[in-house]
Design an enzyme around this catalytic site. Structure first.
Site, PDB file in Angstrom:
ATOM      1  N   ASP A  52      48.204  56.774  -2.270  1.00 45.72           N
ATOM      2  CA  ASP A  52      49.175  57.689  -1.690  1.00 45.72           C
ATOM      3  C   ASP A  52      48.653  59.118  -1.644  1.00 45.72           C
ATOM      4  O   ASP A  52      47.594  59.441  -2.200  1.00 45.72           O
ATOM      5  CB  ASP A  52      50.473  57.654  -2.502  1.00 45.72           C
ATOM      6  CG  ASP A  52      51.214  56.338  -2.348  1.00 45.72           C
ATOM      7  OD1 ASP A  52      51.025  55.672  -1.307  1.00 45.72           O
ATOM      8  OD2 ASP A  52      51.975  55.967  -3.259  1.00 45.72           O
ATOM      9  N   TYR A 110      43.262  51.410 -13.199  1.00 43.06           N
ATOM     10  CA  TYR A 110      43.772  52.741 -12.899  1.00 43.06           C
ATOM     11  C   TYR A 110      43.796  53.579 -14.171  1.00 43.06           C
ATOM     12  O   TYR A 110      43.934  53.053 -15.278  1.00 43.06           O
ATOM     13  CB  TYR A 110      45.190  52.677 -12.338  1.00 43.06           C
ATOM     14  CG  TYR A 110      45.285  52.226 -10.899  1.00 43.06           C
ATOM     15  CD1 TYR A 110      45.279  53.155  -9.857  1.00 43.06           C
ATOM     16  CD2 TYR A 110      45.390  50.879 -10.582  1.00 43.06           C
ATOM     17  CE1 TYR A 110      45.378  52.753  -8.537  1.00 43.06           C
ATOM     18  CE2 TYR A 110      45.486  50.463  -9.261  1.00 43.06           C
ATOM     19  CZ  TYR A 110      45.482  51.400  -8.244  1.00 43.06           C
ATOM     20  OH  TYR A 110      45.579  50.988  -6.934  1.00 43.06           O
TER      21      TYR A 110
END
Length: 250
Positions: A52, A110
């Site tokens: 994003d 992540y």
């Protein structure tokens, strides 16, 4: 026709995510602009994941089919000369025609960076999320272990998400403090939209709101309201992408 696999890294501060969008600068569009110059054709590229606006990647892959015979090493040099300084090409190699940058991925890792120092850190602006209260990294690490295993992560995806099954397997999760920075790292076979940011927001709840069992109860409840807030995008990094099965990577 060759299929080339590129490894890249980027800081996402200036971009509206990876994927091409109308009227917004994205990582993929910037890559294609450079590719068009280097390869004399605007080739289609397929990324390994969505990221994003404001999200970063220390390791990211995309593949591209091309008839160009430019050597892989020369392609790396040419693209790095054309790309802005916040995107770099680390490597390029030819892969079989049935290899897919996204669907061949076995697991991803992540990392979420939080600055909880008493004063703000201007050199981390856009590169880490700032939380204005002290975090208990040891408690966060203890609670993060409740993510391990295969679960329905409906409570940890964005409301209104149209993805299919919410079942995912988490292989590793940890939280550690590094000075005034708290790092949450998580690896799994896949992640839902905003899943890691909601995991981070749940772990980084204000004092008194996190305790052992909170995450397990949220997983069991399966409702978005049972988990914490969605942490800001600037703290999130796609850290590692692997095309080999998980074997307890260190």
């Amino acid at each position: 026709m060759r299929r080339l696999l590129f490894e890249i890294a980027y800081a996402g501060r200036r971009y509206h995510g990876y994927q091409v969008q109308q009227n917004a600068v994205t990582v993929a569009e910037t890559l294609q602009d450079a590719i068009e110059t280097a390869f004399k054709k605007r080739e289609n590229i397929t990324g390994c994941s969505r990221t994003d606006a404001g999200v970063h990647a220390r390791q990211y892959f995309f593949h591209m089919d091309t008839e160009s015979r430019i050597p892989e090493a020369a392609a790396v040099i040419a693209l790095n000369n054309l790309l802005p300084d916040d995107i770099c090409v680390k490597s390029c190699r030819e892969v079989p025609a049935d290899f897919h940058a996204r669907y061949s991925v076995c697991w991803k890792e992540y990392q979420y960076r939080i600055w909880d120092g008493a004063v703000k850190e201007p050199f981390l602006e856009g590169l880490a999320a700032r939380f204005k209260y002290p975090l208990d990294a040891a408690l966060m690490d203890c609670c993060a272990q409740e993510f391990l295993g295969r679960h329905d992560f409906s409570a940890f995806r964005s409301t209104g998400s149209k993805e299919g099954s919410a079942v995912r397997a988490i292989y590793a999760a940890s939280v550690r403090r590094q000075g005034d920075e708290v790092l949450f790292t998580v690896a799994g076979d896949g992640f839902l939209y905003n899943m890691v940011r909601i995991m981070a927001g749940t772990l980084a709840a204000p004092p008194g709101r996190l305790a052992p069992g909170v995450i397990a109860r949220a997983l069991a409840a399966g409702s978005r309201e049972s988990a914490g807030v969605t942490a800001p995008p600037e703290g999130l990094y796609l850290n590692r992408v692997s095309y080999a099965p998980w074997e307890g990577a260190g």
